[in-house]
Design a protein around this motif. Structure first.
Motif, PDB file in Angstrom:
ATOM      1  N   LEU A 276       0.943  -1.418   0.091  1.00 34.82           N
ATOM      2  CA  LEU A 276       0.013   0.089   0.175  1.00 34.82           C
ATOM      3  C   LEU A 276       0.741   1.145   0.117  1.00 34.82           C
ATOM      4  N   PHE A 277       0.430   2.255  -0.746  1.00 31.54           N
ATOM      5  CA  PHE A 277       0.877   3.572  -0.815  1.00 31.54           C
ATOM      6  C   PHE A 277       0.300   4.551   0.160  1.00 31.54           C
ATOM      7  N   ASN A 278       1.071   5.573   0.561  1.00 32.45           N
ATOM      8  CA  ASN A 278       0.165   6.547   1.838  1.00 32.45           C
ATOM      9  C   ASN A 278      -0.522   7.284   0.568  1.00 32.45           C
ATOM     10  N   PRO A 279      -1.949   7.379   1.009  1.00 29.38           N
ATOM     11  CA  PRO A 279      -3.144   8.217   0.210  1.00 29.38           C
ATOM     12  C   PRO A 279      -2.645   9.626   0.372  1.00 29.38           C
ATOM     13  N   GLY A 280      -2.046   9.913   1.681  1.00 31.23           N
ATOM     14  CA  GLY A 280      -1.695  11.299   1.841  1.00 31.23           C
ATOM     15  C   GLY A 280      -0.588  12.064   1.091  1.00 31.23           C
ATOM     16  N   CYS A 281       0.202  11.219   0.367  1.00 28.84           N
ATOM     17  CA  CYS A 281       1.218  11.613  -0.641  1.00 28.84           C
ATOM     18  C   CYS A 281       0.575  12.356  -1.861  1.00 28.84           C
TER      19      CYS A 281
ATOM     20  N   SER B 143      -1.442  14.616  -1.819  1.00 22.95           N
ATOM     21  CA  SER B 143      -1.605  16.211  -1.563  1.00 22.95           C
ATOM     22  C   SER B 143      -0.140  16.794  -1.728  1.00 22.95           C
ATOM     23  N   HIS B 144       0.858  16.106  -2.000  1.00 22.27           N
ATOM     24  CA  HIS B 144       2.101  16.696  -2.355  1.00 22.27           C
ATOM     25  C   HIS B 144       2.812  16.499  -3.653  1.00 22.27           C
TER      26      HIS B 144
ATOM     27  N   LEU C 142       4.659  18.846  -5.499  1.00 21.74           N
ATOM     28  CA  LEU C 142       6.136  19.076  -5.260  1.00 21.74           C
ATOM     29  C   LEU C 142       7.064  18.120  -5.965  1.00 21.74           C
ATOM     30  N   TYR C 143       6.457  17.263  -6.639  1.00 19.61           N
ATOM     31  CA  TYR C 143       7.266  15.985  -7.143  1.00 19.61           C
ATOM     32  C   TYR C 143       7.306  16.041  -8.665  1.00 19.61           C
ATOM     33  N   PHE C 144       5.817  16.190  -9.128  1.00 17.02           N
ATOM     34  CA  PHE C 144       5.713  16.419 -10.495  1.00 17.02           C
ATOM     35  C   PHE C 144       5.129  17.432 -11.104  1.00 17.02           C
ATOM     36  N   GLU C 145       5.473  17.823 -12.198  1.00 19.41           N
ATOM     37  CA  GLU C 145       4.760  19.109 -13.152  1.00 19.41           C
ATOM     38  C   GLU C 145       3.448  18.666 -13.603  1.00 19.41           C
ATOM     39  N   MET C 146       2.584  19.125 -12.694  1.00 16.20           N
ATOM     40  CA  MET C 146       1.018  19.075 -12.880  1.00 16.20           C
ATOM     41  C   MET C 146       0.286  20.163 -13.697  1.00 16.20           C
ATOM     42  N   GLU C 147      -0.457  19.455 -14.388  1.00 15.05           N
ATOM     43  CA  GLU C 147      -1.353  20.489 -15.283  1.00 15.05           C
ATOM     44  C   GLU C 147      -2.130  21.201 -14.548  1.00 15.05           C
TER      45      GLU C 147
END
Length: 117
Positions: free
Chosen positions: A98-103, A105-106, A109-114
């Protein structure tokens, strides 16, 4: 501040007090098991705070035109995911960790988002 490089995953990986599954001093719950590749230094870090403490330069988000390239590491099984695959996943497609779903919201900070414009 102790930096640790983990050769087990066979990628350039650094973090502050990072364990073998990429949990770090800043994010260390059972589901904090990813590291993200930063294009500015071609190194994976468990979080933006680790990058800030260890890299010696400002972080750059992963470019949107490279979302099909591996940029997310599963700290449990060492699988590499593209940002596109990671953003859609709740867990590792390889080992089901499982991955932290709270990530989510960040992501900016890591990806160039549209911006939706």
């Amino acid at each position: 501040m102790a930096a640790w490089e983990n050769p087990v995953h066979q990628v350039a990986l650094r973090g502050v007090r990072m364990d073998a599954q990429t949990r770090c001093a800043h994010y260390h719950s059972l589901i904090d098991v990813i590291a993200l590749k930063h294009p500015c230094c071609a190194t994976f870090y468990p979080c933006h705070l680790c990058h800030g403490e260890l890299a010696g330069h400002e972080a750059m988000p992963w470019p949107a035109d490279r979302f099909d390239e591996p940029a997310v590491l599963c700290g449990v099984c060492s699988a590499l995911l593209s940002p596109a695959a990671y953003i859609e996943a709740d867990s590792c497609p390889n080992c089901q960790a499982l991955f932290n779903p709270g990530c989510k919201s960040h992501l900016h900070l890591y990806f160039e988002m549209e911006t939706g414009a």
